[in-house]
Design an enzyme around this catalytic site. Structure first.
Site, mmCIF file in Angstrom:
data_model
loop_
_atom_site.group_PDB
_atom_site.id
_atom_site.type_symbol
_atom_site.label_atom_id
_atom_site.label_comp_id
_atom_site.label_asym_id
_atom_site.label_seq_id
_atom_site.Cartn_x
_atom_site.Cartn_y
_atom_site.Cartn_z
ATOM 1 N N LYS A 52 0.835 -1.210 0.000
ATOM 2 C CA LYS A 52 0.000 0.000 0.000
ATOM 3 C C LYS A 52 0.863 1.250 0.000
ATOM 4 O O LYS A 52 0.551 2.227 -0.674
ATOM 5 C CB LYS A 52 -0.940 0.006 1.194
ATOM 6 N N LYS A 110 -4.164 -8.738 -6.449
ATOM 7 C CA LYS A 110 -5.457 -9.109 -5.869
ATOM 8 C C LYS A 110 -6.539 -8.122 -6.314
ATOM 9 O O LYS A 110 -6.238 -6.963 -6.633
ATOM 10 C CB LYS A 110 -5.359 -9.159 -4.339
ATOM 11 N N LYS A 160 -10.109 -2.678 -3.439
ATOM 12 C CA LYS A 160 -11.026 -1.534 -3.495
ATOM 13 C C LYS A 160 -10.361 -0.309 -4.106
ATOM 14 O O LYS A 160 -10.955 0.739 -4.186
ATOM 15 C CB LYS A 160 -11.476 -1.172 -2.072
HETATM 16 P P1 TYM Z 1 -10.222 -5.588 4.187
HETATM 17 O O1 TYM Z 1 -11.287 -4.683 4.639
HETATM 18 O O2 TYM Z 1 -9.224 -5.075 3.217
HETATM 19 O O3 TYM Z 1 -10.852 -6.885 3.566
HETATM 20 C C1 TYM Z 1 -11.889 -7.558 4.240
HETATM 21 C C2 TYM Z 1 -11.768 -9.056 4.004
HETATM 22 O O4 TYM Z 1 -11.818 -9.345 2.605
HETATM 23 C C3 TYM Z 1 -10.688 -10.147 2.256
HETATM 24 N N1 TYM Z 1 -10.258 -9.802 0.905
HETATM 25 C C4 TYM Z 1 -10.022 -10.705 -0.038
HETATM 26 N N2 TYM Z 1 -10.109 -12.049 -0.023
HETATM 27 C C5 TYM Z 1 -9.808 -12.685 -1.166
HETATM 28 N N3 TYM Z 1 -9.428 -12.051 -2.307
HETATM 29 C C6 TYM Z 1 -9.331 -10.704 -2.356
HETATM 30 N N4 TYM Z 1 -8.987 -10.081 -3.473
HETATM 31 C C7 TYM Z 1 -9.632 -9.968 -1.175
HETATM 32 N N5 TYM Z 1 -9.622 -8.650 -0.873
HETATM 33 C C8 TYM Z 1 -10.001 -8.563 0.420
HETATM 34 C C9 TYM Z 1 -9.612 -9.777 3.266
HETATM 35 O O5 TYM Z 1 -8.627 -10.782 3.345
HETATM 36 C C10 TYM Z 1 -10.433 -9.646 4.525
HETATM 37 O O6 TYM Z 1 -10.666 -10.914 5.077
HETATM 38 N N6 TYM Z 1 -7.399 -5.392 8.301
HETATM 39 C C11 TYM Z 1 -8.505 -6.056 7.633
HETATM 40 C C12 TYM Z 1 -9.821 -5.845 8.350
HETATM 41 C C13 TYM Z 1 -9.777 -6.236 9.792
HETATM 42 C C14 TYM Z 1 -9.898 -7.534 10.326
HETATM 43 C C15 TYM Z 1 -9.791 -7.377 11.730
HETATM 44 C C16 TYM Z 1 -10.073 -8.793 9.750
HETATM 45 C C17 TYM Z 1 -9.624 -5.365 10.823
HETATM 46 N N7 TYM Z 1 -9.630 -6.051 11.989
HETATM 47 C C18 TYM Z 1 -9.854 -8.473 12.561
HETATM 48 C C19 TYM Z 1 -10.150 -9.885 10.611
HETATM 49 C C20 TYM Z 1 -10.026 -9.721 11.991
HETATM 50 C C21 TYM Z 1 -8.647 -5.498 6.246
HETATM 51 O O7 TYM Z 1 -8.097 -4.483 5.928
HETATM 52 O O8 TYM Z 1 -9.475 -6.224 5.447
#
Ligand code: TYM
Length: 370
Positions: A119, A229, A232
């Site tokens: 990022k 990947k 967003k």
């Molecule tokens: P975030 O908000 O970027 O993404 C949310 C979830 O979606 C999954 N994900 C994907 N899985 C497969 N392929 C993709 N292209 C893809 N893009 C996103 C992410 O792996 C995630 O599971 N830091 C985390 C959010 C978070 C969190 C937590 C997750 C904050 N606290 C505690 C679990 C437990 C994040 O930025 O995910």
């Protein structure tokens, strides 16, 4: 002993995309169906995590609300008493534990986090170009520098607090977040070694995979650029299927997906990531195993046929989900949200208090004057 906790969070910096859905929402919904009543399920919006990179803050609150509706529309049964939905910022213990944990986390380990490195790099790539403006598009020429926030650097610590406050052993996330769960585990073990049994560390990657019933983590790639990947980020609209995309629009994105020139279908992420991506989307959306889907397609030569099948299933999935989102009972959801935020605050405050005592911020035995 309470029930084991399964926990996942999805930021609301933007709308959810297909990667979010297949990587985190669907696994949670499936776990709930499979193990009804056996586990405590926490599914929350880490709203504080949502502006580690610049966003339009005027939209954040409503985006959080919209994204919560998607949980319900996707089939999360919020009537189940052991299922909890909440917003991270409504439970202040998350922020406070983050500070304490940050003092036991090392700059070295945080600098090694792939998500941070990637990022931070995206950020600098756009510096000085007219495209750089994450919130407004191209109309902000003249911006030469955009500093990387310290929030972006420290965000795995906030994520660790999210997990450790509730003692979650199971954290279903997509491939990109696995490293942060491992970081959480290391940090919890380090704290336990220093202070005694303070935290329940999340299980390691191998056990998480076993729990999810998968041999590999979910990794949905960009349809345009399958080495990366699906995300967003604003620079890849053609490669990203957003859950509010019109079904016909999504069909077009799938039909124009980048593949390769091998001319034969294989499930090989290194050599044919575009095709592997389509096969994975097909398996997850059709609720078939990857092996079953591969057995049907591998060895065939018609990429168009594969794309059409994926386009059709994505189209139907979006039409159905969008109808369900429109029909979510907002009042019921908001009541559940508020009740759960109260219930989870109690649990989170209990953990925080134990940590405060352990690190010496509170007396060991309650004293009258405290
Ligand atoms: P975030 O908000 O970027 O993404 C949310 C979830 O979606 C999954 N994900 C994907 N899985 C497969 N392929 C993709 N292209 C893809 N893009 C996103 C992410 O792996 C995630 O599971 N830091 C985390 C959010 C978070 C969190 C937590 C997750 C904050 N606290 C505690 C679990 C437990 C994040 O930025 O995910």
């Amino acid at each position: 002993m309470g029930k084991e906790v399964v926990l996942t969070g999805l930021r609301s910096n933007a709308e959810f995309h297909l990667g979010n859905y297949l990587g985190a929402i669907l696994p949670m919904v499936e776990l709930q169906k499979k193990h009804a009543g056996q586990y405590q399920l926490n599914m929350f919006i880490p709203d504080l995590h949502s502006f580690t990179m610049p966003i339009d803050h005027g939209k954040l609150y409503e985006q959080t609300h919209q994204n919560l509706k998607v949980f319900v529309a996707a089939g999360l049964d919020i009537d189940q008493p052991d299922t909890f939905i909440y917003r991270q910022s409504y439970i202040p213990a998350h922020s406070e534990l983050t500070w304490i944990l940050s003092c036991f986390s090392n700059i070295g380990e945080l600098s090694r986090m792939t998500q941070f490195k990637e990022k931070a790099q995206t950020f600098t790539e756009f510096i000085g170009t007219e495209e750089f403006n994450p919130t407004k598009g191209k109309d902000m020429t003249g911006i030469r520098r955009q500093p990387i926030s310290s929030g972006l650097f420290i965000y795995p610590v906030l994520m660790a607090a999210d997990i450790l406050l509730y003692g979650a052993k199971w954290v279903p996330v997509g491939e990109d977040q696995r490293q942060h769960v491992e970081f959480t585990r290391d940090l919890a073990i380090r704290m336990n070694n220093k202070f005694g049994d303070l935290f329940i560390p999340p299980e390691d990657n191998a056990k998480q995979m076993e729990f999810a019933g998968r041999s590999e983590p979910v990794r949905i790639r960009s349809l345009r650029n399958p080495e990366k990947k699906m995300s967003k980020s604003i620079e890849d609209p053609a490669g990203t299927i957003v859950l509010s995309d019109r079904p016909e629009e999504a069909t077009q994105k799938v039909l124009s997906a980048t593949t390769d020139s091998a001319g034969v279908i294989n499930y090989n992420w290194e050599k044919q990531p575009g095709i592997a991506n389509l096969l994975q989307i097909l398996a997850l959306l059709s609720e078939k195993s990857q092996d079953e889907v591969n057995a049907q397609w591998v060895g065939k030569s018609s990429y168009n046929e594969l794309k059409s099948s994926v386009a059709e299933i994505v189209n139907n999935f979006l039409a159905d989900l969008q109808e369900k989102v429109a029909n979510v009972n907002d009042e019921v959801m908001m009541k559940k949200l508020r009740d759960d935020e109260v219930a989870m605050s109690k649990i989170a405050d209990g953990t925080l208090q134990r940590v405060q005592i352990a690190v010496g911020l509170r007396p060991k035995a309650p004293q009258a004057s405290q």
